[in-house]
Design a protein around this motif. Structure first.
Motif, PDB file in Angstrom:
ATOM      1  N   GLU A 135       0.837  -1.197   0.000  1.00  0.00           N
ATOM      2  CA  GLU A 135       0.000   0.000   0.000  1.00  0.00           C
ATOM      3  C   GLU A 135       0.873   1.248   0.000  1.00  0.00           C
ATOM      4  OE1 GLU A 135      -0.883   0.530   4.744  1.00  0.00           O
ATOM      5  OE2 GLU A 135      -1.940  -1.051   3.664  1.00  0.00           O
ATOM      6  N   SER A 136       0.264   2.389  -0.275  1.00  0.00           N
ATOM      7  CA  SER A 136       1.022   3.646  -0.357  1.00  0.00           C
ATOM      8  C   SER A 136       1.756   3.932   0.949  1.00  0.00           C
ATOM      9  CB  SER A 136       0.077   4.801  -0.676  1.00  0.00           C
ATOM     10  OG  SER A 136       0.768   6.032  -0.622  1.00  0.00           O
ATOM     11  N   ILE A 137       2.991   4.399   0.821  1.00  0.00           N
ATOM     12  CA  ILE A 137       3.781   4.726   2.022  1.00  0.00           C
ATOM     13  C   ILE A 137       3.463   6.139   2.516  1.00  0.00           C
ATOM     14  CG2 ILE A 137       5.648   3.194   1.308  1.00  0.00           C
ATOM     15  CD1 ILE A 137       7.227   5.749   0.510  1.00  0.00           C
ATOM     16  N   TRP A 138       2.742   6.925   1.707  1.00  0.00           N
ATOM     17  CA  TRP A 138       2.475   8.327   2.053  1.00  0.00           C
ATOM     18  C   TRP A 138       1.233   8.436   2.936  1.00  0.00           C
ATOM     19  CZ3 TRP A 138       6.651  10.726   0.586  1.00  0.00           C
ATOM     20  CH2 TRP A 138       7.302  10.370  -0.596  1.00  0.00           C
TER      21      TRP A 138
ATOM     22  N   ALA B 227       1.689  20.650   6.471  1.00  0.00           N
ATOM     23  CA  ALA B 227       2.897  20.072   7.068  1.00  0.00           C
ATOM     24  C   ALA B 227       3.306  18.797   6.339  1.00  0.00           C
ATOM     25  CB  ALA B 227       2.651  19.792   8.550  1.00  0.00           C
ATOM     26  N   ALA B 228       2.316  17.974   5.974  1.00  0.00           N
ATOM     27  CA  ALA B 228       2.601  16.728   5.260  1.00  0.00           C
ATOM     28  C   ALA B 228       3.188  17.017   3.878  1.00  0.00           C
ATOM     29  CB  ALA B 228       1.332  15.897   5.121  1.00  0.00           C
TER      30      ALA B 228
ATOM     31  N   TRP C  86      10.364   8.492  13.271  1.00  0.00           N
ATOM     32  CA  TRP C  86      10.800   9.243  12.098  1.00  0.00           C
ATOM     33  C   TRP C  86       9.713   9.231  11.022  1.00  0.00           C
ATOM     34  CZ3 TRP C  86      11.796   7.684   7.001  1.00  0.00           C
ATOM     35  CH2 TRP C  86      12.463   8.629   6.210  1.00  0.00           C
ATOM     36  N   CYS C  87       9.056   8.079  10.839  1.00  0.00           N
ATOM     37  CA  CYS C  87       7.947   7.980   9.882  1.00  0.00           C
ATOM     38  C   CYS C  87       6.797   8.908  10.282  1.00  0.00           C
ATOM     39  CB  CYS C  87       7.436   6.541   9.809  1.00  0.00           C
ATOM     40  SG  CYS C  87       8.574   5.388   9.026  1.00  0.00           S
ATOM     41  N   LYS C  88       6.506   8.925  11.573  1.00  0.00           N
ATOM     42  CA  LYS C  88       5.403   9.760  12.042  1.00  0.00           C
ATOM     43  C   LYS C  88       5.695  11.232  11.785  1.00  0.00           C
ATOM     44  CE  LYS C  88       2.494  10.458  16.132  1.00  0.00           C
ATOM     45  NZ  LYS C  88       2.286  10.056  17.559  1.00  0.00           N
ATOM     46  N   ARG C  89       6.931  11.661  12.034  1.00  0.00           N
ATOM     47  CA  ARG C  89       7.303  13.067  11.823  1.00  0.00           C
ATOM     48  C   ARG C  89       7.238  13.458  10.349  1.00  0.00           C
ATOM     49  NH1 ARG C  89      11.541  11.754  15.302  1.00  0.00           N
ATOM     50  NH2 ARG C  89      13.044  11.853  13.552  1.00  0.00           N
TER      51      ARG C  89
ATOM     52  N   HIS D  41       3.745   6.013   6.278  1.00  0.00           N
ATOM     53  CA  HIS D  41       3.148   4.823   6.902  1.00  0.00           C
ATOM     54  C   HIS D  41       4.269   3.835   7.247  1.00  0.00           C
ATOM     55  CE1 HIS D  41      -1.063   5.757   6.512  1.00  0.00           C
ATOM     56  NE2 HIS D  41      -0.948   6.010   5.227  1.00  0.00           N
ATOM     57  N   HIS D  42       4.554   3.708   8.541  1.00  0.00           N
ATOM     58  CA  HIS D  42       5.612   2.799   8.969  1.00  0.00           C
ATOM     59  C   HIS D  42       5.274   1.357   8.626  1.00  0.00           C
ATOM     60  CE1 HIS D  42       7.924   0.467  12.102  1.00  0.00           C
ATOM     61  NE2 HIS D  42       8.873   1.128  11.483  1.00  0.00           N
TER      62      HIS D  42
END
Length: 380
Positions: A159-162, A175-176, A209-212, A216-217
């Motif tokens: 699935e999409s990592i974004w 921000a995203a 780091w993914c959350k910041r 999607h971790h």
């Protein structure tokens, strides 16, 4: 209201479209069951019982009738089943879907002009991937970028990592957008995905780091697992895992062209989009793509989606050089689909059988006449 959006593959455009359709009775009953799964609940239906019993289909159309059949047809060929048009499917797909699959497999070099599987096609079946991705893997080995291609294919297989926040929260959306733009590679989405994965690995696959960075971790972890499986498949196939240093971007996109050149599109001179090769279908990158606000002359995309007939949305788009496509695009012209499907071979076989039967009948008549004349002569 008893309606749902369902993915429907269009063999003419090669596009997966979200089509709104009525749910089936089976789907309705399954959804009602969810109301009481963890605790007592109720299911309210916004349609009449008469609609349920008289208008809804009893069962959902099988997935094989709605999806791209590339992998199915290639596996049948690998099993020695050449006549896929007359194969006894439990639910027979539309003939146009099968013919489209045969055409694409021929373009990829997986089958020959008569629809028989080639050595290249058998090599593709060694990977648990759709044939275009398998072709890219084999080409990447030749070009020395198999290490990067393994990562990219793994990322495209999940699935999409974004992570994109809901539009109701404009601050989070802004921000995203800023966070994602830090990863952007000017060549397009494919190299951007690689950039994200490499930075994630360098940070020990850190979830914070993914959350910041609004990523999607879980999707990255799944991609990491898929990557390891593909590395094992490469080793089993005795293929090398190689990188080529500073020429990675160009070599990787050139390798992508080998599997997705039929998904190439050329920019319209007046601007406003691209036209696909072959069908000349209007397309543009989906929102969030690196190339959404760019206009390279030639691009390739991994898949086409959308719910409009006027244009399609390209997913995972990259700019490419025409030189990488020059030897591949002519293959799109003059493909004899009937020969690929074995229709001409069956026709020739029927004509040959009919000619042999006719010849046999003539010989029988001639023999009978000779015996009759011999008996007549004996009596006289």
């Amino acid at each position: 209201l008893g309606r749902v959006k369902q993915v429907q593959y269009n063999p003419r455009t090669g596009m997966d479209a979200l089509v709104e359709t009525e749910i089936s009775q089976v789907q309705a009953l399954q959804r009602a069951g969810r109301a009481g799964r963890t605790m007592p609940g109720k299911c309210f239906r916004l349609y009449a019982e008469d609609t349920f019993t008289r208008h809804f289909q009893k069962v959902t159309p099988p997935e094989i009738l709605r999806v791209n059949l590339l992998s199915v047809v290639l596996q049948l060929k690998a099993m020695g089943i050449d006549d896929v048009l007359r194969f006894d499917f439990m639910e027979k797909p539309d003939t146009a879907h099968i013919l489209r699959a045969l055409r694409v497999l021929f373009l990829l070099g997986a089958v020959d002009l008569d629809g028989h599987i080639t050595d290249e096609g058998r090599r593709m079946t060694q990977f648990p991937l759709d044939p275009p991705y398998a072709k890219c893997m084999l080409e990447a080995v030749s070009l020395g970028v198999s290490n990067e291609m393994v990562t990219l294919v793994a990322l495209l297989s999940t699935e999409s990592i974004w992570y994109r926040p809901p539009r109701t929260n404009p601050d989070a959306v802004a921000a995203a957008t800023v966070a994602h733009e830090h990863f952007f590679d000017p060549s397009g989405d494919h190299m951007t995905l690689l950039s994200v994965y490499d930075q994630w690995v360098r940070r020990d696959k850190n979830a914070e780091w993914c959350k910041r960075n609004f990523l999607h971790h879980r999707a990255l972890r799944v991609a990491s697992d898929i990557r390891q499986q593909l590395v094992d498949q490469l080793k089993e196939a005795k293929l090398e895992l190689k990188s080529c240093g500073r020429h990675t971007s160009a070599k990787l996109r050139e390798a992508l062209c080998s599997g997705f050149f039929m998904n190439a599109a050329r920019a319209i001179a007046s601007g406003g989009g691209w036209l696909t090769v072959g069908e000349a279908f209007m397309v543009k990158p989906e929102s969030g793509s690196v190339l959404a606000d760019s206009a390279p002359t030639w691009v390739i995309y991994s898949e086409l989606a959308g719910n409009q007939s006027s244009f399609g949305l390209m997913r995972n788009v990259s700019a490419v050089e025409h030189a990488w496509l020059a030897d591949l695009l002519p293959k799109l012209e003059g493909i004899d689909v009937q020969r690929l499907a074995g229709i001409e071979a069956r026709k020739r076989q029927r004509e040959q059988t009919a000619a042999e039967d006719s010849k046999g009948n003539e010989e029988k008549v001639s023999d009978a006449r000779a015996r009759y004349l011999a008996r007549k002569k004996a009596r006289t």
